[in-house]
Design a protein around this motif. Sequence first.
Motif, mmCIF file in Angstrom:
data_model
loop_
_atom_site.group_PDB
_atom_site.id
_atom_site.type_symbol
_atom_site.label_atom_id
_atom_site.label_comp_id
_atom_site.label_asym_id
_atom_site.label_seq_id
_atom_site.Cartn_x
_atom_site.Cartn_y
_atom_site.Cartn_z
ATOM 1 N N ILE A 40 0.850 -1.199 0.000
ATOM 2 C CA ILE A 40 0.000 0.000 0.000
ATOM 3 C C ILE A 40 0.881 1.242 0.000
ATOM 4 N N LYS A 41 1.921 1.229 0.826
ATOM 5 C CA LYS A 41 2.852 2.370 0.870
ATOM 6 C C LYS A 41 3.569 2.552 -0.463
ATOM 7 N N GLN A 42 4.008 1.437 -1.045
ATOM 8 C CA GLN A 42 4.696 1.506 -2.332
ATOM 9 C C GLN A 42 3.763 2.051 -3.417
ATOM 10 N N TYR A 43 2.542 1.556 -3.393
ATOM 11 C CA TYR A 43 1.575 2.001 -4.396
ATOM 12 C C TYR A 43 1.268 3.487 -4.232
ATOM 13 N N ARG A 44 1.048 3.919 -2.991
ATOM 14 C CA ARG A 44 0.757 5.335 -2.748
ATOM 15 C C ARG A 44 1.923 6.226 -3.175
ATOM 16 N N ALA A 45 3.137 5.750 -2.950
ATOM 17 C CA ALA A 45 4.316 6.545 -3.323
ATOM 18 C C ALA A 45 4.438 6.701 -4.831
ATOM 19 N N ALA A 46 3.872 5.727 -5.584
ATOM 20 C CA ALA A 46 3.976 5.761 -7.047
ATOM 21 C C ALA A 46 2.669 6.195 -7.711
ATOM 22 N N GLU A 47 1.644 6.453 -6.940
ATOM 23 C CA GLU A 47 0.313 6.725 -7.485
ATOM 24 C C GLU A 47 0.297 7.976 -8.354
ATOM 25 N N THR A 48 -0.316 7.863 -9.510
ATOM 26 C CA THR A 48 -0.430 9.009 -10.415
ATOM 27 C C THR A 48 -1.883 9.430 -10.622
ATOM 28 N N GLN A 49 -2.803 8.524 -10.343
ATOM 29 C CA GLN A 49 -4.222 8.853 -10.353
ATOM 30 C C GLN A 49 -4.971 7.787 -9.562
ATOM 31 N N GLU A 50 -6.203 8.082 -9.172
ATOM 32 C CA GLU A 50 -6.966 7.139 -8.352
ATOM 33 C C GLU A 50 -7.755 6.179 -9.241
ATOM 34 N N TYR A 51 -7.663 4.879 -8.914
ATOM 35 C CA TYR A 51 -8.438 3.850 -9.605
ATOM 36 C C TYR A 51 -9.377 3.209 -8.593
ATOM 37 N N LYS A 52 -10.663 3.221 -8.877
ATOM 38 C CA LYS A 52 -11.646 2.687 -7.928
ATOM 39 C C LYS A 52 -11.437 1.193 -7.706
ATOM 40 N N GLU A 53 -10.961 0.481 -8.743
ATOM 41 C CA GLU A 53 -10.726 -0.952 -8.613
ATOM 42 C C GLU A 53 -9.645 -1.236 -7.557
ATOM 43 N N ILE A 54 -8.588 -0.441 -7.603
ATOM 44 C CA ILE A 54 -7.492 -0.634 -6.657
ATOM 45 C C ILE A 54 -7.922 -0.234 -5.249
ATOM 46 N N GLU A 55 -8.681 0.835 -5.133
ATOM 47 C CA GLU A 55 -9.144 1.271 -3.812
ATOM 48 C C GLU A 55 -10.039 0.208 -3.182
ATOM 49 N N SER A 56 -10.926 -0.405 -3.973
ATOM 50 C CA SER A 56 -11.797 -1.466 -3.458
ATOM 51 C C SER A 56 -10.982 -2.690 -3.061
ATOM 52 N N LEU A 57 -9.967 -3.000 -3.847
ATOM 53 C CA LEU A 57 -9.110 -4.152 -3.559
ATOM 54 C C LEU A 57 -8.331 -3.937 -2.265
ATOM 55 N N ILE A 58 -7.777 -2.762 -2.077
ATOM 56 C CA ILE A 58 -7.038 -2.459 -0.850
ATOM 57 C C ILE A 58 -7.944 -2.624 0.368
ATOM 58 N N ALA A 59 -9.157 -2.078 0.286
ATOM 59 C CA ALA A 59 -10.093 -2.180 1.405
ATOM 60 C C ALA A 59 -10.418 -3.633 1.721
ATOM 61 N N TRP A 60 -10.618 -4.466 0.675
ATOM 62 C CA TRP A 60 -10.940 -5.875 0.883
ATOM 63 C C TRP A 60 -9.778 -6.621 1.526
ATOM 64 N N LEU A 61 -8.573 -6.383 1.062
ATOM 65 C CA LEU A 61 -7.404 -7.064 1.613
ATOM 66 C C LEU A 61 -7.228 -6.741 3.091
ATOM 67 N N GLU A 62 -7.417 -5.501 3.454
ATOM 68 C CA GLU A 62 -7.248 -5.101 4.856
ATOM 69 C C GLU A 62 -8.313 -5.739 5.756
ATOM 70 N N LYS A 63 -9.509 -5.970 5.211
ATOM 71 C CA LYS A 63 -10.609 -6.519 6.014
ATOM 72 C C LYS A 63 -10.611 -8.042 6.051
ATOM 73 N N ASN A 64 -9.890 -8.692 5.162
ATOM 74 C CA ASN A 64 -9.947 -10.153 5.039
ATOM 75 C C ASN A 64 -8.603 -10.819 5.272
ATOM 76 N N MET A 65 -7.779 -10.231 6.106
ATOM 77 C CA MET A 65 -6.451 -10.758 6.392
ATOM 78 C C MET A 65 -6.532 -12.116 7.101
ATOM 79 N N PRO A 66 -5.920 -13.166 6.562
ATOM 80 C CA PRO A 66 -5.935 -14.467 7.255
ATOM 81 C C PRO A 66 -5.124 -14.408 8.547
ATOM 82 N N ASP A 67 -5.473 -15.267 9.497
ATOM 83 C CA ASP A 67 -4.679 -15.381 10.712
ATOM 84 C C ASP A 67 -3.294 -15.914 10.357
#
Length: 343
Positions: A170-197
């Motif tokens: 997420i940090k790497q992506y934000r550092a390189a981000e040139t525009q916002e993509y809704k697909e990536i934002e939704s994916l980031i949110a899902w990954l953070e909420k569905n982290m396996p133990d």
Amino acid sequence: MLGKDSVHSLDHRKLSDFLEKNLPETGALEEISKFGTGQSNPTYQLRTTTGKYVLRKKPPGKLLPSAHAVDREYRIIKALEKTSVPVPRTRMLCNDEDIIGTIFYLMDYVDGKIHWDPTLPDVSSSDRNDIYGQTVDVLAALHSIDVEKEGLLDFGKPGNYFQRQVGRWIKQYRAAETQEYKEIESLIAWLEKNMPDDDRMISIVHGDYRLYNMIFSHTENKILAVLDWELSTIGHPYADLAYQCMNWHIPKIGITPGLYGLNLNGTGIPTENEYVEAYCKKMGISDIPNWSFYLAFGFFRLAGIAQGVYKRSIMGNASADNAKELGAAVPILGKIALSIIER
């Protein structure tokens, strides 16, 4: 040999003098040529009076945090030389940035072939089966290495690998981000909420385990060397497996041809399930829970890599010519990941 006006050109005289003094066994440097592939770390073939060698260096200019760690790449290849995992023989690591502008390392050139297209159109069905079988064998061998015995426990950080990696990318992506993509934002949110133990599984992780990062013999379906260890670490083995299995979710279009949508019957290429089952058999495990998470994470990380390459192209220091195409692929990768987790 590159022209002197190229951002990736090397100082022939300085490098020649350095090698003559520090690695006289490599002979006199005759020619330098840059490989056209390899988006991350510029890679060169050196032709000398004794043979061919390969030089890998950091790109020039301002770089993203923790990226382009060629010193880590050198360390892991060096460690693997004495294992069953095939790698090129390393020659030396140079931390002196005054020689060619960045740190670099040198390794032997491995003569073989690279299969760029995962559909393997130029070989028989039997060969395809053998080739994919080899990739499973080598991956299982890598993940079976005793990390502590090889002195590599400090090659990665302790704790939940995926939690750490999601945060990092997420940090790497934000550092390189040139525009916002809704697909990536939704994916980031899902990954953070569905982290396996954390299941406490650890192994050496290659980080970019794909068919095009392997050199095969010209005469048999045998891997002679696994390349591009820049993203390697001590982490979770399923990250590598999922990254390879992304092939079955990418269509055969664009700069990264995949297997999605193809009828694999009779081709010799296994299905994704067959490939995973072969890996599980080699590793002595029954199945892999949370598989969709591992695939989704792989696509997010690939999107982060592609975005980083595109950002470097804007800054003028990308290593290859198709960086803009990779930038355009970022939202597509996010869309594929969302389709996997929504099934």
